[in-house]
Design a protein around this motif. Structure first.
Motif, PDB file in Angstrom:
ATOM      1  N   VAL A  14       0.803  -1.223   0.000  1.00 21.50           N
ATOM      2  CA  VAL A  14       0.000   0.000   0.000  1.00 21.50           C
ATOM      3  C   VAL A  14       0.837   1.274   0.000  1.00 21.50           C
ATOM      4  O   VAL A  14       0.378   2.302  -0.467  1.00 21.50           O
ATOM      5  CB  VAL A  14      -0.993   0.048   1.186  1.00 21.50           C
ATOM      6  CG1 VAL A  14      -2.062  -1.023   1.042  1.00 21.50           C
ATOM      7  CG2 VAL A  14      -0.291  -0.058   2.516  1.00 21.50           C
ATOM      8  N   GLU A  15       2.039   1.216   0.545  1.00 23.35           N
ATOM      9  CA  GLU A  15       2.911   2.387   0.560  1.00 23.35           C
ATOM     10  C   GLU A  15       4.359   1.948   0.461  1.00 23.35           C
ATOM     11  O   GLU A  15       4.713   0.815   0.813  1.00 23.35           O
ATOM     12  CB  GLU A  15       2.746   3.215   1.847  1.00 23.35           C
ATOM     13  CG  GLU A  15       1.472   3.990   1.909  1.00 23.35           C
ATOM     14  CD  GLU A  15       1.420   4.979   3.072  1.00 23.35           C
ATOM     15  OE1 GLU A  15       0.330   5.512   3.293  1.00 23.35           O
ATOM     16  OE2 GLU A  15       2.443   5.220   3.753  1.00 23.35           O
ATOM     17  N   HIS A  17       8.046   3.703   1.646  1.00 23.22           N
ATOM     18  CA  HIS A  17       8.702   4.791   2.364  1.00 23.22           C
ATOM     19  C   HIS A  17      10.197   4.751   2.086  1.00 23.22           C
ATOM     20  O   HIS A  17      10.767   3.684   1.917  1.00 23.22           O
ATOM     21  CB  HIS A  17       8.475   4.656   3.876  1.00 23.22           C
ATOM     22  CG  HIS A  17       7.061   4.893   4.274  1.00 23.22           C
ATOM     23  ND1 HIS A  17       6.715   5.841   5.202  1.00 23.22           N
ATOM     24  CD2 HIS A  17       5.898   4.336   3.879  1.00 23.22           C
ATOM     25  CE1 HIS A  17       5.403   5.852   5.362  1.00 23.22           C
ATOM     26  NE2 HIS A  17       4.886   4.932   4.563  1.00 23.22           N
ATOM     27  N   ARG A  37      -0.553  -4.221   3.543  1.00 24.14           N
ATOM     28  CA  ARG A  37      -1.793  -4.348   4.321  1.00 24.14           C
ATOM     29  C   ARG A  37      -2.164  -5.828   4.367  1.00 24.14           C
ATOM     30  O   ARG A  37      -2.081  -6.534   3.372  1.00 24.14           O
ATOM     31  CB  ARG A  37      -2.920  -3.559   3.675  1.00 24.14           C
ATOM     32  CG  ARG A  37      -4.230  -3.670   4.457  1.00 24.14           C
ATOM     33  CD  ARG A  37      -5.400  -2.977   3.778  1.00 24.14           C
ATOM     34  NE  ARG A  37      -5.181  -1.549   3.671  1.00 24.14           N
ATOM     35  CZ  ARG A  37      -5.270  -0.859   2.538  1.00 24.14           C
ATOM     36  NH1 ARG A  37      -5.556  -1.463   1.415  1.00 24.14           N
ATOM     37  NH2 ARG A  37      -5.072   0.439   2.528  1.00 24.14           N
ATOM     38  N   TYR A  42      -1.057  -3.711   9.294  1.00 19.73           N
ATOM     39  CA  TYR A  42       0.023  -3.380   8.369  1.00 19.73           C
ATOM     40  C   TYR A  42       1.338  -3.947   8.887  1.00 19.73           C
ATOM     41  O   TYR A  42       1.587  -3.961  10.085  1.00 19.73           O
ATOM     42  CB  TYR A  42       0.181  -1.858   8.238  1.00 19.73           C
ATOM     43  CG  TYR A  42      -1.067  -1.180   7.761  1.00 19.73           C
ATOM     44  CD1 TYR A  42      -1.324  -1.032   6.400  1.00 19.73           C
ATOM     45  CD2 TYR A  42      -1.997  -0.681   8.663  1.00 19.73           C
ATOM     46  CE1 TYR A  42      -2.481  -0.415   5.955  1.00 19.73           C
ATOM     47  CE2 TYR A  42      -3.152  -0.056   8.228  1.00 19.73           C
ATOM     48  CZ  TYR A  42      -3.389   0.074   6.872  1.00 19.73           C
ATOM     49  OH  TYR A  42      -4.533   0.692   6.444  1.00 19.73           O
ATOM     50  N   ILE A  61       0.138   2.359   9.753  1.00 19.54           N
ATOM     51  CA  ILE A  61       1.328   2.356   8.901  1.00 19.54           C
ATOM     52  C   ILE A  61       2.512   2.934   9.671  1.00 19.54           C
ATOM     53  O   ILE A  61       3.624   2.395   9.608  1.00 19.54           O
ATOM     54  CB  ILE A  61       1.052   3.134   7.599  1.00 19.54           C
ATOM     55  CG1 ILE A  61       0.061   2.342   6.742  1.00 19.54           C
ATOM     56  CG2 ILE A  61       2.340   3.426   6.849  1.00 19.54           C
ATOM     57  CD1 ILE A  61      -0.450   3.071   5.521  1.00 19.54           C
ATOM     58  N   PRO A  84       7.227   8.923   3.438  1.00 17.73           N
ATOM     59  CA  PRO A  84       6.527   8.175   2.393  1.00 17.73           C
ATOM     60  C   PRO A  84       6.862   8.743   1.016  1.00 17.73           C
ATOM     61  O   PRO A  84       6.918   9.955   0.837  1.00 17.73           O
ATOM     62  CB  PRO A  84       5.049   8.367   2.722  1.00 17.73           C
ATOM     63  CG  PRO A  84       4.988   9.548   3.629  1.00 17.73           C
ATOM     64  CD  PRO A  84       6.317   9.693   4.273  1.00 17.73           C
ATOM     65  N   LYS A  87       2.099   6.323  -2.220  1.00 10.85           N
ATOM     66  CA  LYS A  87       0.868   5.835  -1.593  1.00 10.85           C
ATOM     67  C   LYS A  87       0.121   5.139  -2.706  1.00 10.85           C
ATOM     68  O   LYS A  87      -0.373   5.790  -3.634  1.00 10.85           O
ATOM     69  CB  LYS A  87       0.049   6.975  -1.006  1.00 10.85           C
ATOM     70  CG  LYS A  87       0.685   7.570   0.228  1.00 10.85           C
ATOM     71  CD  LYS A  87      -0.240   8.527   0.929  1.00 10.85           C
ATOM     72  CE  LYS A  87       0.508   9.139   2.089  1.00 10.85           C
ATOM     73  NZ  LYS A  87      -0.123   8.924   3.348  1.00 10.85           N
ATOM     74  N   HIS A  90       0.603   6.249  -6.458  1.00  7.25           N
ATOM     75  CA  HIS A  90       0.744   7.701  -6.531  1.00  7.25           C
ATOM     76  C   HIS A  90       2.089   8.136  -5.950  1.00  7.25           C
ATOM     77  O   HIS A  90       2.352   7.953  -4.760  1.00  7.25           O
ATOM     78  CB  HIS A  90      -0.404   8.374  -5.775  1.00  7.25           C
ATOM     79  CG  HIS A  90      -0.354   9.856  -5.791  1.00  7.25           C
ATOM     80  ND1 HIS A  90      -0.587  10.596  -6.925  1.00  7.25           N
ATOM     81  CD2 HIS A  90      -0.084  10.740  -4.809  1.00  7.25           C
ATOM     82  CE1 HIS A  90      -0.461  11.878  -6.642  1.00  7.25           C
ATOM     83  NE2 HIS A  90      -0.155  11.989  -5.352  1.00  7.25           N
ATOM     84  N   LEU A  92       4.641  10.719  -4.526  1.00 13.07           N
ATOM     85  CA  LEU A  92       4.451  11.927  -3.731  1.00 13.07           C
ATOM     86  C   LEU A  92       5.490  13.008  -4.039  1.00 13.07           C
ATOM     87  O   LEU A  92       5.491  14.054  -3.394  1.00 13.07           O
ATOM     88  CB  LEU A  92       4.473  11.577  -2.244  1.00 13.07           C
ATOM     89  CG  LEU A  92       3.420  10.547  -1.828  1.00 13.07           C
ATOM     90  CD1 LEU A  92       3.607  10.157  -0.376  1.00 13.07           C
ATOM     91  CD2 LEU A  92       2.019  11.090  -2.070  1.00 13.07           C
ATOM     92  N   GLU A  96       6.721  14.970   1.017  1.00 13.84           N
ATOM     93  CA  GLU A  96       6.371  14.632   2.394  1.00 13.84           C
ATOM     94  C   GLU A  96       7.507  15.008   3.348  1.00 13.84           C
ATOM     95  O   GLU A  96       8.677  15.017   2.980  1.00 13.84           O
ATOM     96  CB  GLU A  96       6.069  13.136   2.515  1.00 13.84           C
ATOM     97  CG  GLU A  96       4.871  12.693   1.705  1.00 13.84           C
ATOM     98  CD  GLU A  96       3.564  13.280   2.199  1.00 13.84           C
ATOM     99  OE1 GLU A  96       3.337  13.286   3.414  1.00 13.84           O
ATOM    100  OE2 GLU A  96       2.781  13.733   1.352  1.00 13.84           O
TER     101      GLU A  96
END
Length: 105
Positions: A14-15, A17, A37, A42, A61, A84, A87, A90, A92, A96
């Motif tokens: 899901v993400e 980092h 996830r 998570y 998370i 991150p 996401k 997407h 970023l 962030e």
């Protein structure tokens, strides 16, 4: 933000980092922490050279990422920070804010 219970959300990555810091050999490193996830929450993992560090499942998370950072710290990694970068799919664009994890005295 969706309020659906985790059991109704899609499982998987899901993400992603970014983590930076200093390894036990005193070299700077930069890697990706992958956050997945599951039906129960998570978990996160990071690969560094031949080492793979995977945390336990957590309700958030942020807690999953911190678990991996804490595990790296026990192996001698220090001066770490994360943010991150993705996401879902997407990107970023490195907008962030960094989260610093101060070394314990």
């Amino acid at each position: 933000m969706s309020t659906l219970p985790l059991i109704f959300k899609k499982e998987g990555l899901v993400e992603r980092h970014q983590i930076e810091g200093v390894d036990p050999s005193d070299r700077y490193f930069n890697r990706s922490i992958l956050v997945h996830r599951t039906a129960n929450g998570y978990f996160a993992k990071v690969m560094y050279e031949a080492l793979t560090v995977e945390g336990q499942t957590h309700p958030s998370i942020a807690a999953a990422v911190k678990d991996v950072v804490d595990r790296l710290r026990t192996l001698g990694f220090r001066r770490m920070r994360t943010r991150p970068n993705f996401k879902g799919r997407h990107y970023l664009a490195e907008k962030e804010t960094w989260i610093d994890y101060p070394d314990e005295a």
